[in-house]
Design a protein around this motif. Structure first.
Motif, short mmCIF file in Angstrom:
data_model
loop_
_atom_site.label_atom_id
_atom_site.label_comp_id
_atom_site.label_asym_id
_atom_site.label_seq_id
_atom_site.Cartn_x
_atom_site.Cartn_y
_atom_site.Cartn_z
N UNK A 149 0.79 -1.25 0.03
CA UNK A 149 -0.01 0.16 0.12
C UNK A 149 0.87 1.16 -0.01
N UNK A 150 1.82 1.30 0.88
CA UNK A 150 2.76 2.70 1.04
C UNK A 150 3.50 2.77 -0.35
N UNK A 151 3.73 1.79 -1.13
CA UNK A 151 4.67 1.88 -2.28
C UNK A 151 3.79 2.24 -3.67
N UNK A 152 2.36 2.16 -3.40
CA UNK A 152 1.61 2.70 -4.46
C UNK A 152 1.70 4.20 -4.64
N UNK A 153 1.83 4.73 -6.02
CA UNK A 153 2.24 6.07 -6.17
C UNK A 153 1.16 7.21 -5.58
N UNK A 154 -0.06 6.50 -5.79
CA UNK A 154 -1.00 7.46 -5.37
C UNK A 154 -1.52 7.60 -4.09
N UNK A 155 -0.97 6.62 -3.10
CA UNK A 155 -1.48 6.69 -1.55
C UNK A 155 -1.06 7.86 -0.85
N UNK A 156 -0.02 8.56 -1.27
CA UNK A 156 0.74 9.47 -0.43
C UNK A 156 -0.47 10.95 -0.55
N UNK A 157 -1.02 10.65 -1.61
CA UNK A 157 -2.05 11.91 -1.78
C UNK A 157 -3.44 11.54 -2.07
N UNK A 158 -3.83 10.14 -1.35
CA UNK A 158 -5.12 9.88 -1.29
C UNK A 158 -5.46 9.17 0.01
N UNK A 159 -5.08 7.94 0.23
CA UNK A 159 -5.44 7.39 1.40
C UNK A 159 -4.50 8.13 2.68
N UNK A 160 -3.40 8.34 2.37
CA UNK A 160 -2.49 8.95 3.60
C UNK A 160 -3.10 10.17 4.10
N UNK A 161 -3.45 11.40 3.43
CA UNK A 161 -4.30 12.49 4.04
C UNK A 161 -5.58 12.13 4.72
N UNK A 162 -6.18 11.07 4.27
CA UNK A 162 -7.44 10.41 4.81
C UNK A 162 -6.91 10.02 6.20
N UNK A 163 -6.02 9.20 6.53
CA UNK A 163 -5.53 8.70 8.05
C UNK A 163 -5.15 9.94 8.60
N UNK A 164 -4.31 10.94 8.16
CA UNK A 164 -4.05 12.12 8.60
C UNK A 164 -5.01 12.69 9.54
N UNK A 165 -6.17 13.17 8.79
CA UNK A 165 -7.29 13.71 9.01
C UNK A 165 -7.95 13.08 10.06
N UNK A 166 -8.07 11.65 10.07
CA UNK A 166 -8.67 10.76 11.36
C UNK A 166 -8.32 11.37 12.62
N UNK A 167 -7.16 12.06 12.83
CA UNK A 167 -6.74 12.54 13.97
C UNK A 167 -7.59 13.49 14.44
N UNK A 168 -8.34 14.31 13.57
CA UNK A 168 -9.19 15.20 14.26
C UNK A 168 -10.60 14.63 14.23
N UNK A 169 -11.02 13.87 13.21
CA UNK A 169 -12.39 13.06 13.21
C UNK A 169 -12.09 11.51 13.42
N UNK A 170 -12.49 11.28 14.81
CA UNK A 170 -12.43 9.92 15.03
C UNK A 170 -11.52 9.57 16.08
N UNK A 171 -10.13 10.25 15.98
CA UNK A 171 -9.10 10.19 17.11
C UNK A 171 -8.84 11.28 18.00
N UNK A 172 -9.52 12.51 17.31
CA UNK A 172 -9.60 13.71 18.12
C UNK A 172 -10.75 14.16 18.93
N UNK A 173 -11.93 14.01 18.00
CA UNK A 173 -13.47 13.97 18.47
C UNK A 173 -13.80 12.49 18.20
N UNK A 174 -14.02 11.75 19.25
CA UNK A 174 -14.43 10.54 19.43
C UNK A 174 -16.03 10.36 18.64
N UNK A 175 -16.43 8.94 18.26
CA UNK A 175 -17.57 8.91 17.80
C UNK A 175 -18.27 8.01 18.99
N UNK A 176 -19.72 8.67 19.24
CA UNK A 176 -20.74 8.00 20.01
C UNK A 176 -21.47 7.06 18.94
#
Length: 713
Positions: A270-297
């Motif tokens: 996954x990490x060596x797919x060329x598009x991941x760094x600008x697709x799935x990777x920012x998604x995982x970074x953003x989860x630190x605000x939504x899901x891991x910063x504000x938790x889900x009820x």
């Protein structure tokens, strides 16, 4: 060995005498990967007002004991690999200690409910690495303590030589084969990842950026370090301060796509797919605000995945000018995988376990936030995001909390909007009934043209309240007239005055509404076959023996996917192709290939004994692995073939990841993708020429639509 762990220095021991609001774990761990084993001690400091008798779960093979409290096993727990315990503290105590040791080894297994899912493990300690989460039961999960759904911790871990550990929070000490991690912010579980990593680091405007790779690759690491800095800066501007001290990319030893507080665990491929760094990777970074910063009820549904998809995947495509296409693909996935019988409200979505659940929990939720933004305007929408994050940081939040935050920012009650889209299953389905200039009296009087438009909602059940985007192409105008009209009934008519002759009407041309697409809006795609409830897979009897075996194995693997009825036949066992459900044809030798070739030609592609050609490019039978789609009559159909039997297992594994496409071509031993794309949509039931007062029609292309600003303009 256990005794030596207990005399390790304890951090934050001063907490014992303070009033606690959350449980705090002081964990001391030693990992022995070759034996799949850990040895542990955990001093648990309890919140004020905790009962003397507590209950917790722990992995069934860890055999806990306590030197300072009475401990007993009381039976099974929520998962079969866990065991339930009860512990009673002496009067006046606000903490207890557990010592335990044993094996945790659950080999990664693919979720049988979905063909394209990664493998999962509740927890594993192995020579390749250790992956432990709250679900693993590697520390006691308290159940009847105030605030037990959240905790803080310190983690002292002894590692094999050359191993490194990762957890959430901040590493405050590293001494040879021992590391200490600490998190004083509320967490809903504790993670421990360890392996023989090479570590890279950088500073991202005060946030530590880290990359942990299983092999030295400085260039790859630098791409991720740069991306970390870029996306942290983007989301801090949009939402607010980043909630953690670091963000780390961690390479796993099997293919995963997990987002944890302050790090992400991704597989080597996954990490060596060329598009991941600008697709799935920012998604995982953003989860630190939504899901891991504000938790889900989770009691009222998981809003985090849709909001993260909207502000990561969708936003990045929107910035490239591809927002409408991304939304169309999301709506197509819903149409292809979610029948009325399999639909459910967003309020019931907790996590993705199938293409169906993803289409609701990610795609419908993503469109909900898009419709919300369109209704509120960008400034109010951004302010609502920032206020919601500020007010619920490190707290659980529900859809009701989002409703209140966005209603306040909008200055209006959004309750009916959320009730319709969150608590109600299904989707509206639209039909453009007519578009005509009603008469020419006003035109003869010099007042212009009156356009009369009739639209129906044709879904079963009541009408939806919709903000309906509309575009009207006008004679002599390059840019179409765009507006939004309110629709509250299942049948509605609008009269719009124009100074210039209207020639064409398009309803929702940029796919701004969550709705069930009409089949005329959807090109053939692999998802229509993968998502079919009734599927016939037709195998080629005359293929070489090794190919026959691999085709059959691939078909049988897909047959295991639940939620649909899949039948496998040889091509000489049927007299006709089905007129219902969907059909997969395997192999160049398939006797039904000719029928597929005829249907494929309608998409502008040609299939012959030598290969396939679409556009200016051809792909050869003896070199390329291919997957193509068409409609045979009204039946979704797909055809695949490989030149080498060894390619079939790889193609079967890869194809579900290409489900949104009409075609895909691959070559080489690892099946490198050469081409993928969608057949063009030439007609739409939500676009029509305007019938003029004299009955005439003029076919024209949709005029240019006004440009849109992104959220980060």
């Amino acid at each position: 060995m256990m005794r030596s762990l207990l005399i390790l220095p304890l951090l934050l021991t001063g907490l014992a005498g303070q009033a606690q609001t959350l449980p705090h774990h002081q964990l001391r761990i030693a990992l022995h990967p070759e034996q799949h084993r850990l040895e542990a001690g955990d001093r648990v400091i309890l919140p004020s007002g905790s009962p003397r008798t507590l209950e917790f779960s722990l992995h069934r093979d860890l055999n806990p004991s306590s030197p300072d409290a009475a401990l007993e096993a009381v039976g099974g727990a929520s998962e079969e690999w866990l065991r339930h315990y009860r512990i009673t503290l002496p009067a006046g105590r606000d903490s207890f200690t557990l010592d335990y040791a044993g094996e945790i080894f659950h080999s990664p297994q693919q979720d049988a409910r979905e063909a394209r899912s990664f493998e999962n493990s509740p927890g594993i300690i192995a020579a390749e690495g250790a992956v432990l989460s709250g679900a693993s039961g590697w520390y006691p999960r308290l159940e009847n303590v105030p605030g037990a759904d959240m905790m803080t911790f310190s983690l002292d871990v002894a590692l094999p030589e050359n191993w490194r550990a990762v957890s959430q929070g901040k590493r405050i000490a590293a001494n040879g084969s021992r590391e200490n991690w600490q998190e004083s912010l509320p967490q809903d579980e504790i993670y421990l990842i360890a392996a023989p990593f090479t570590e890279y680091r950088d500073n991202a405007d005060g946030i530590e950026a880290l990359v942990y790779l299983r092999n030295d690759d400085a260039a790859l690491a630098q791409r991720y370090l740069d991306a970390t800095a870029r996306y942290l800066a983007m989301y801090r501007k949009l939402i607010g301060v980043y909630p953690y001290a670091k963000f780390a990319l961690v390479e796993n030893f099997w293919e995963t796509g997990y987002g944890m507080p302050s790090f992400t665990l991704l597989g080597s491929r996954v990490i060596r797919l060329p598009f991941i760094v600008d697709s799935s990777y920012p998604h995982e970074i953003l989860h630190n605000w939504w899901g891991n910063g504000v938790y889900v009820d989770y009691r009222s549904g998981n809003w985090s995945e849709g909001l993260t998809a909207y502000l990561a995947d969708h936003l990045l495509q929107e910035q490239k000018g591809n927002g409408a296409e991304y939304r169309r693909a999301a709506l197509q996935k819903y149409a292809d995988f979610v029948s009325a019988a399999r639909d459910f409200p967003l309020a019931e979505f907790t996590s993705r376990h199938s293409a169906q659940s993803e289409a609701v929990g990610y795609n419908k939720s993503m469109l909900l936030f898009h419709m919300l933004r369109r209704r509120m305007g960008d400034d109010n929408f951004t302010r609502a995001l920032q206020n919601f994050y500020r007010d619920f940081r490190f707290r659980q939040a529900s859809f009701a909390d989002i409703e209140r935050a966005f209603s306040q920012a909008a200055g209006k009650d959004l309750g009916p909007f959320f009730a319709q889209w969150v608590r109600q299953a299904g989707a509206p389905q639209l039909r453009l009934v007519s578009a005509q200039v009603h008469n020419d009296k006003t035109r003869r009087a010099g007042a212009g043209f009156e356009l009369v438009i009739t639209i129906e909602q044709i879904q079963p059940g009541p009408a939806y309240a919709l903000d309906l985007p509309l575009a009207v192409t006008l004679a002599g105008k390059d840019q179409a007239y765009s507006t939004v009209i309110g629709m509250k009934d299942k049948h509605a008519e609008w009269r719009l005055p124009f100074d210039t002759q209207p020639l064409r009407v398009d309803v929702d041309p940029e796919f701004d509404l969550f709705r069930r697409l009409d089949s005329s809006e959807i090109p053939p795609a692999l998802s229509q076959v993968f998502g079919a409830e009734q599927l016939l897979i037709v195998l080629p009897r005359k293929a070489p023996e090794d190919l026959r075996a691999q085709y059959r194995a691939g078909a049988e693997n897909w047959q295991k996917q639940p939620g649909r009825n899949t039948i496998i036949v040889w091509d000489d066992e049927i007299e006709t192709l089905p007129h219902a459900g969907a059909v997969w044809l395997f192999g160049w030798e398939n006797r039904w290939r000719g029928e597929f070739q005829t249907a494929l030609a309608l998409n502008g592609a040609t299939l012959s004994d030598q290969g396939v050609r679409f556009g200016d490019t051809g792909y050869a039978r003896m070199r390329h692995a291919l997957a193509l789609t068409a409609r045979i009559g009204q039946t979704p159909a797909a055809w695949l073939a490989v030149p080498d039997a060894a390619m079939m297992p790889i193609l079967a594994r890869k194809l579900p990841h290409y489900s949104k496409f009409s075609y895909a071509a691959f070559e080489g031993a690892e099946l490198t993708n050469l081409a993928k794309g969608m057949w063009p949509v030439t007609r739409s039931s939500l676009a029509m020429p305007v019938r003029q007062a004299d009955g005439s029609l003029t076919e024209v292309m949709l005029g240019k639509l006004p440009p849109r600003d992104g959220l980060l303009r």
